[in-house]
Structure formats: C-alpha cells, structure tokens
Design an enzyme around this catalytic site. Structure first.
Site, PDB file in Angstrom:
ATOM      1  N   GLU A 188       0.826  -1.207   0.000  1.00 42.68           N
ATOM      2  CA  GLU A 188       0.000   0.000   0.000  1.00 42.68           C
ATOM      3  C   GLU A 188       0.865   1.264   0.000  1.00 42.68           C
ATOM      4  O   GLU A 188       0.778   2.110   0.885  1.00 42.68           O
ATOM      5  CB  GLU A 188      -0.974  -0.062   1.176  1.00 42.68           C
ATOM      6  CG  GLU A 188      -1.933  -1.246   1.024  1.00 42.68           C
ATOM      7  CD  GLU A 188      -2.927  -1.413   2.160  1.00 42.68           C
ATOM      8  OE1 GLU A 188      -2.901  -0.587   3.093  1.00 42.68           O
ATOM      9  OE2 GLU A 188      -3.715  -2.363   2.106  1.00 42.68           O
ATOM     10  N   ASN A 210       5.747   6.645   3.575  1.00 37.94           N
ATOM     11  CA  ASN A 210       4.593   5.749   3.576  1.00 37.94           C
ATOM     12  C   ASN A 210       4.350   5.109   4.936  1.00 37.94           C
ATOM     13  O   ASN A 210       3.500   4.237   5.063  1.00 37.94           O
ATOM     14  CB  ASN A 210       4.771   4.675   2.506  1.00 37.94           C
ATOM     15  CG  ASN A 210       4.567   5.235   1.115  1.00 37.94           C
ATOM     16  OD1 ASN A 210       3.444   5.418   0.686  1.00 37.94           O
ATOM     17  ND2 ASN A 210       5.656   5.529   0.420  1.00 37.94           N
ATOM     18  N   HIS A 429     -18.464  -9.321   4.595  1.00 33.87           N
ATOM     19  CA  HIS A 429     -17.120  -8.845   4.925  1.00 33.87           C
ATOM     20  C   HIS A 429     -16.512  -9.714   6.017  1.00 33.87           C
ATOM     21  O   HIS A 429     -17.129  -9.926   7.060  1.00 33.87           O
ATOM     22  CB  HIS A 429     -17.159  -7.385   5.407  1.00 33.87           C
ATOM     23  CG  HIS A 429     -15.797  -6.834   5.686  1.00 33.87           C
ATOM     24  ND1 HIS A 429     -15.448  -6.213   6.864  1.00 33.87           N
ATOM     25  CD2 HIS A 429     -14.665  -6.842   4.933  1.00 33.87           C
ATOM     26  CE1 HIS A 429     -14.181  -5.841   6.815  1.00 33.87           C
ATOM     27  NE2 HIS A 429     -13.676  -6.217   5.654  1.00 33.87           N
ATOM     28  N   GLU A 431     -13.178  -9.509   8.017  1.00 30.63           N
ATOM     29  CA  GLU A 431     -11.866  -8.994   8.420  1.00 30.63           C
ATOM     30  C   GLU A 431     -11.249 -10.074   9.309  1.00 30.63           C
ATOM     31  O   GLU A 431     -11.758 -10.353  10.388  1.00 30.63           O
ATOM     32  CB  GLU A 431     -12.024  -7.667   9.173  1.00 30.63           C
ATOM     33  CG  GLU A 431     -10.719  -7.118   9.746  1.00 30.63           C
ATOM     34  CD  GLU A 431      -9.588  -7.059   8.737  1.00 30.63           C
ATOM     35  OE1 GLU A 431      -9.645  -6.238   7.818  1.00 30.63           O
ATOM     36  OE2 GLU A 431      -8.621  -7.860   8.850  1.00 30.63           O
ATOM     37  N   GLU A 500      -5.335  -6.880   1.440  1.00 35.92           N
ATOM     38  CA  GLU A 500      -4.069  -7.125   2.164  1.00 35.92           C
ATOM     39  C   GLU A 500      -3.495  -8.512   1.903  1.00 35.92           C
ATOM     40  O   GLU A 500      -2.587  -8.952   2.599  1.00 35.92           O
ATOM     41  CB  GLU A 500      -4.209  -6.894   3.686  1.00 35.92           C
ATOM     42  CG  GLU A 500      -4.485  -5.462   4.086  1.00 35.92           C
ATOM     43  CD  GLU A 500      -5.973  -5.144   4.105  1.00 35.92           C
ATOM     44  OE1 GLU A 500      -6.779  -6.064   4.333  1.00 35.92           O
ATOM     45  OE2 GLU A 500      -6.329  -3.985   3.865  1.00 35.92           O
ATOM     46  N   GLU A 524      -8.737   4.160  -0.263  1.00 35.28           N
ATOM     47  CA  GLU A 524      -8.789   4.438   1.184  1.00 35.28           C
ATOM     48  C   GLU A 524      -7.697   5.426   1.611  1.00 35.28           C
ATOM     49  O   GLU A 524      -7.909   6.239   2.502  1.00 35.28           O
ATOM     50  CB  GLU A 524      -8.706   3.142   1.990  1.00 35.28           C
ATOM     51  CG  GLU A 524      -7.439   2.345   1.779  1.00 35.28           C
ATOM     52  CD  GLU A 524      -7.449   1.010   2.564  1.00 35.28           C
ATOM     53  OE1 GLU A 524      -8.465   0.678   3.185  1.00 35.28           O
ATOM     54  OE2 GLU A 524      -6.414   0.321   2.534  1.00 35.28           O
TER      55      GLU A 524
HETATM   56  C1  NOJ Z   1      -8.417  -2.357   5.220  1.00 39.14           C
HETATM   57  C2  NOJ Z   1      -9.153  -2.516   3.947  1.00 39.14           C
HETATM   58  O1  NOJ Z   1      -8.400  -2.113   2.831  1.00 39.14           O
HETATM   59  C3  NOJ Z   1     -10.425  -1.713   4.034  1.00 39.14           C
HETATM   60  O2  NOJ Z   1     -11.099  -1.745   2.801  1.00 39.14           O
HETATM   61  C4  NOJ Z   1     -11.252  -2.259   5.147  1.00 39.14           C
HETATM   62  O3  NOJ Z   1     -12.399  -1.462   5.272  1.00 39.14           O
HETATM   63  C5  NOJ Z   1     -10.484  -2.243   6.452  1.00 39.14           C
HETATM   64  N1  NOJ Z   1      -9.217  -2.867   6.291  1.00 39.14           N
HETATM   65  C6  NOJ Z   1     -11.241  -2.935   7.579  1.00 39.14           C
HETATM   66  O4  NOJ Z   1     -11.324  -4.300   7.319  1.00 39.14           O
HETATM   67 CA    CA Z   2      -5.969  -2.046   2.686  1.00 41.76          CA
END
Ligand code: NOJ
Ligand code: CA
Length: 721
Positions: A188, A210, A429, A431, A500, A524
C-alpha cells in the site's frame, strides 16, 4: 482451437538447428562453455538464449528487436540443508522445443477471447555430482518471456528447503523505474519514479513517507516492476501462477542486476519444496509501445485453464457500500466504545452501550440497499456487521472474529429479505485481523452462513501481523492460505475479493471466482492523508498486470473534513478523473465508494457511473505513458456501447484520439464528462463539464485533462446510420 505442434518434426528446421547448435557449440567450446540454445518468439521479435557457463551454471539472456533486455543472467536456487545447491555443475540432458497456439474465453475480462501463443523450450539439466535433475522451461510469446523451474519426481531430489532463489535479471542500462519498496507485509505504497541507480538512496525516504513499520531489505523492490529504457523500451518484471511458493521481490545490486528475493517465513526460510513441483513463472513483458504492456495477457496465459467446471454463478458486480463513512471516520465499524469491557464469548452485546456511530445498523444498510436498487447497482458491501471490532482494536487478540455473529442492530434475516425484495445482493465482509488459523477454523461455518443468508461474494481482509507465528504477508505458508480460501470459496460458489493478501499473478484464469484483490494503495489512502495525483497512471502498469484491483473509485467529495471534521485529508483527484477510473482501472468488481448524498449532489456526473459496464467484449489502449497518462476504450459485453476513460498525471494535457474502433457507417451518441479548463486536483477538483455530441468512427477528439484529472465518455449506439 487447440493446436500443439512439435517443432522438431520439421526435418529442415531440425537439420538447421543441428547445424546451428553444432556451430555454436564449437564456438562456445573454445571459451570453455557449451550448449547455447536459442528460441524465437512466434513473430521473431524476441530471442532468448540459454547456455551453461564453464562451471555448469545455467544462464539466459533476452533480446527484443535486436536490443538487449536481459543481459547474461544466472539461474538457480540456493538450498538450506543440502550440501550442494542447485546453482552449478549442470550438464544439459535434453532440450525440447514446442509451439503452442490456442484461444480461450475468460469468464470475465477486458476482452472476449484471449490468444495464448508461444514457442517453448524445456531444458533438462543434470547436476553431475548429485545426479539431481531440474527442468528450466522457457515460454516466449510475442509480448515477452515466462520461465520457471521444475523439479520432477526423482530419487535424489525428494524435498528441500530454499535458502534463496538466485534468478538474475541483468538490466542493460540505468532505466527509469516505477517502484515500491520490497516490503514483506504491504503493497500500500505510493510509487516512486527514479533511475535504477537512485533506488538505494530513495528507499528510506519512500519507507518513511509511507509510514511502513516493517524491516525490509534496503535495495529490494516489489513486482510487478515497470521500467522505461533510454532507447524507448518498456519492460515489466513480475511473476505468474504464484502457487505454493513465496512471493518474489527483486533486489538490485550496484551493477543493475536484479536478483529474486523471496519473502521469508516466520523463521527466515524461503520455501519448502517437495518434488514433483514447479515454481511460479518469472515474467518479462516487453514492448517499444507502452500500450502493449497494458494489453498483455501473458500473465494469464501462463496460468492453468479454469478449474471451476460450472462458472455461471461468477458474475461481475457493481456495488456501493457501508464503507467510505468508516474509512473517513464519519462512522465506526464497532458497536460500542467500551473497548476494555468487551470480552468475546462473554459480553452480551444486547446489553452493551452503543456508541451511536455504528455504520452497519439495519436502517443505514436499508438506505444503501434503496440507493443501490434505484440506481441499477448489483450489491451493497457492509463492513462492521459482526462482533469483534472492539476487541481487535483494543487488544489484538487472535480469536476475535467468528464471522457469523452480528451486532445487535444488524438484523441478518430482515436485511436478507429486504435486499432480496429489491433485487440487491449484500456483500459479506470477513476482516480476519491477520488471524489466519482462526479464519481457517471458522471458514466452512462462515461460508455456510453466507449461503444461508443470500450472500455470494465476500470481501476478506488481512490487516495486521499474521498470527500466530508472526508470518510475513507474502511467505509460502500464507500464500497457501490465500489459495485455500479461494478454492474453498469456489466449492461454495462464493466470489472472493481479498484485501491485504498477496498481489495477484493471473490466478483468476484458473479460479475466476477471485474477482478482486486490493494488494496496492487503494482509494482508502485518499482519506488517510492522500495519494500522489499520478498514482492511477502507474497502477495499470504495475499492480494490474496480475489481475484486477478493488480500487474503490468514485469519490465526488474531495474535502474529507466535510464528512468528518476531524479528518483533514484531501482526495488528490478531480471528479472527472474519478469517473475515468471505471474504465482505466479494469475490474469485474467496481465500487461507487462515496456516500449516496454526495452522488445526489452531482446527479449529472453520477450518470456515468450508472451507465458504465463492468464486463467487456473488447478493449483498445489509445494512449499510454506510465506516470503521465492512460486512455482506454472498452466495448460493453454483448452491447454496441463503448466507454472511454482518460487519467492524467501532474501536467495538464490535451489528449488526441480517433474513435476508429466504432463500427463503420453507424452513428453513436457520446456524452463527454471532462475537467473544466480551470479544474485542478488540489484547488478545483469538482470543476467538470458535460457535453453531448453525435460521433462515428471518423470522429477525432481533442480533449483537455487537468493536473490529476481526466475524462470519461459513454458512447451509445443509436441504431441509426
Ligand atoms: C483495510 C481494507 O483495505 C479496508 O477496505 C477495510 O475497510 C479495512 N481494512 C477494515 O477491514
Ligand atoms: Ca488495505
């Protein structure tokens, strides 16, 4: 249309090759080496040369239209436990050349059909001292070279540990490169443009700017690496079919020689190999026209054909989401602010104190579903729907998420039925918080929960350190996890968009349910302080070479403080540039990332996002220069409508294009969404103008783009002559 022919069946060419090999071997014997072999690309523009040095070290070189692309470069692998590595002491046992030509249809893509046409040379080598055999397989296409190592099943090479792959790519000059640091955990980054010789000095600056946390080798860069030479060549180095192997970065020495640099695992090892096995392909895409790099399908061609038998459930998706409001800090993923008091498995969330900013509440999700249905979208992504966010943010525990337990204000069944009644899909989603074993343990239950509740796509995420061993994000162990998640999802007919995870390497040819990845600096970052205004003129030359990106374009409000007064970030892009991204950043998964209220303020510009296709029959790359500008035209799948996008770098520019890709003798209605003359990514990003005109295949357009700007055009067939 499969066509496979062995070159050696032609007697004359066989004799000629024999003579040539004879002559070459004589000349090389004089220098103490032998076995120079040459392979030409189908169009004859590329010549690959392979030979063994006097000590039995395999080397190769590559020329394009008589210009050196890769100078003599070593091939081989250093092993950890074995006394002797696979680096030298080789003799050639066999050389087999073949030619291959097929045309295949991707499930989704930039074009309807893809030609896979190459000449191949597979060199079997025997290591004298150990009697171990490896094969180096070269495939030479009209757009470049792919090669890999193969380890056939054999008595003397059953399994081994890689200390380092020692593949070299010796550059022929001090090229201009578009690079990001060789981080093991993130891609990123904003790109740095510099001479190869400047990378070392600029590395620390790039890492600091960064805010990377990782320790990385001082001179390694990531692939896909884009370069431009002083004599007009464009060279791209990457890999294809990264399966059961560590991700490759490239380390540069002072002589302009890159060497493969694999991502180590938690204990520093670079790979565990058990024969029979193959490495990923190392790829070199080359042209004297930058547009050919964007058009290249070599990376996909080096992957296996589709392994999913019935693909009717894999569909391109245009979506909105309960997302940008969390990214900008306007609302939260978590339900409470009570971090220390929350204990997973113990806290009763129905009794927890809501923070009043939770984005994924039922009423808000319904608002997005309504907006999606009214504007022709397919789906709504909802993040922060499941418990665990407090604990993750608060403690970084490794058992945080179970992927099936909603917060009390997210009503799974009510939303399932509501979405269904409006013809909208909700995107799941997950995570994982980097807790990969936790995710694997819950995966079947999580995918079953999705199917039971009408979800057929998941956005997964791997933020943070990979638990439990502290793996890097791109080592072999976790590459295998990403692959497992994709294949397991395919069993459930689930589409995957992983954030990621490792950057793609064309695997979507084999598993087209991998419809998206992040693996680069996405939109983002525009809410985390901003990205360079020319970032999107680099990404198609780098990150997108291996597959589509979930870049999440479509931001109309560039001043983030308007959403969240505490966030002073500025989106470094004009509004017209945001529209163009739907064409220039190819993806079968496209988000309209901004909030419905911002789209409702600019309904005339929003029309382009409503109209633009997400799947294509054809693509034409009209103008391209990495870091400066890209102009692409694409034909909507199954329709006679075209969409054009132009993104522009730092300097204002006028793009000159001809619409000669349109059908002759037909007229079309074009709507041009362009920067106003006083537009600027920083000072005047929302200045755009829209004009309509009739066009045909003779129409020439001269179109202005502001700094950080661009334009988007929809060209709809009128049915008239
Ligand atoms: C990083 C991701 O790139 C983003 O899209 C996501 O909303 C957040 N992590 C939370 O999972
Ligand atoms: Ca990300």
């Amino acid at each position: 249309m499969l066509h496979y022919k062995i070159l050696r069946i032609s007697n004359t060419s066989f004799l000629f090759i024999m003579k040539l090999t004879f002559l070459l071997s004589i000349s090389f014997v004089l220098f103490g080496a032998a076995h120079a072999q040459q392979l030409k690309s189908p169009d004859g523009n590329f010549i690959l040369t392979f030979m063994l040095r006097a000590d039995g070290t395999p080397v190769y070189s590559l020329a394009y239209k008589s210009k050196a692309v890769i100078k003599s470069s070593k091939l081989g692998l250093e092993l950890k436990r074995d006394k002797k590595s696979l680096l030298d002491d080789f003799t050639v046992v066999d050389t087999a050349t073949t030619s291959f030509d097929e045309t295949w249809k991707p499930v989704w893509g930039e074009v309807k059909t893809i030609r896979n046409h190459y000449n191949e040379m597979a060199v079997t080598l025997n290591q004298k001292e150990t009697s171990r055999q490896i094969i180096i397989r070269f495939r030479l296409f009209d757009d470049g070279l792919g090669f890999r190592y193969e380890f056939p099943a054999q008595k003397n090479l059953v399994y081994f540990v890689i200390k380092e792959e020692r593949t070299e790519f010796a550059m022929a000059g001090d090229h201009t490169a578009y690079w990001i640091p060789g981080d093991y955990d993130t891609q990123e980054y904003d790109y740095t443009t510099s001479k190869l010789s400047e990378i070392k000095a600029l590395m620390a600056k790039s890492v600091t700017e960064n805010l990377s946390q990782t320790t990385i080798p001082a001179t390694a860069v990531q692939t896909s690496l884009m370069m431009k030479t002083n004599d007009g060549l464009f060279i791209n180095l990457h890999e294809a079919a990264l399966i059961n192997y560590a991700c490759m970065h490239l380390r540069l020495d002072d002589n302009m020689v890159f060497e493969s640099w694999l991502t180590p695992d938690a204990i520093g090892d670079k790979g565990y190999i058990q024969a029979p096995s193959v490495t990923p392909w190392r790829t070199v895409i080359v042209s004297d026209d930058a547009r050919d790099i964007l058009a290249s399908k070599m990376t996909y061609n080096l992957n296996e054909p589709c392994k999913i038998k019935e693909t009717g459930w894999i569909k391109p998706v245009k979506y909105v989401g309960v997302w940008w409001e969390m990214i900008t800090g306007k609302s939260s993923w978590s339900y409470t602010n009570d971090y220390p008091a929350i204990e997973i498995g113990k806290t009763d969330f129905t009794k927890a104190k809501p923070n009043g900013t939770h984005g994924a509440n039922t009423a808000n999700v319904k608002k997005y579903i309504d907006f999606a249905a009214q504007n022709g979208f397919d789906a709504v992504l909802v993040e922060g729907w499941n418990i665990g966010w407090e604990d993750w943010f608060g403690h970084s525990k490794d058992y945080v998420f179970d992927f099936v337990t909603p917060y009390p204000d997210f009503h799974v069944k009510e939303l399932r039925d509501y979405a269904k009644s409006k013809g909208i899909k909700i995107i799941m989603h997950h995570e994982t918080s980097g807790s990969v074993r936790n995710y694997e343990r819950h995966m079947d239950t999580a995918y079953k929960f999705m199917k039971a509740n009408g979800y057929d796509a998941v956005k997964s995420g791997y933020v943070g350190n990979i638990l439990p061993r502290g793996e890097n994000h791109y080592s072999q162990w976790i590459i295998n996890h990403y692959q497992y998640a994709i294949e397991k999802a395919a069993e459930y007919k689930i589409m995957v968009n992983a954030h990621e995870a490792v950057r793609p390497t064309g695997i979507a040819r084999t598993y087209p349910n991998l419809i998206g990845n992040e693996a680069a600096r996405g939109t983002e970052y525009q809410a985390f302080g901003g990205s360079k205004p020319n970032h999107v003129t680099v990404l198609p030359f780098t990150r997108l070479i291996g597959g589509p990106m979930d870049y999440t374009p479509g931001i109309f409000e560039m001043d983030i403080s308007k959403l969240n007064p505490k966030n002073t970030s500025h989106v470094n892009s004009t509004l017209a540039n945001q529209l163009a991204l739907y064409v220039t950043m190819y993806s079968p998964l496209q988000m309209a990332a901004d909030l419905p209220e911002n789209y409702n303020r600019f309904r005339d510009a929003f029309q382009f996002i409503k109209d633009v296709a997400v799947d294509w029959d054809d693509s034409k790359y009209l103008e391209a220069a990495p870091g400066d500008y890209i102009t692409v035209a694409r034909k909507a799948k199954g329709k006679n409508n075209w969409f054009v996008g132009n993104v522009n770098g730092y300097q204002a520019r006028t793009s000159e294009i001809t619409l000669d890709f349109l059908d002759a003798g037909k007229s079309y209605m074009a709507t041009i969404y362009a920067d106003a003359l006083d537009a600027h990514y920083k000072t005047n990003p929302q200045a755009y103008r829209i004009r309509k005109m009739m066009v045909n295949n003779k129409t020439k357009l001269s179109q202005f783009s502001a700094p950080g700007g661009g334009y988007a055009i929809s060209i709809m067939a009128t049915g008239k002559k």
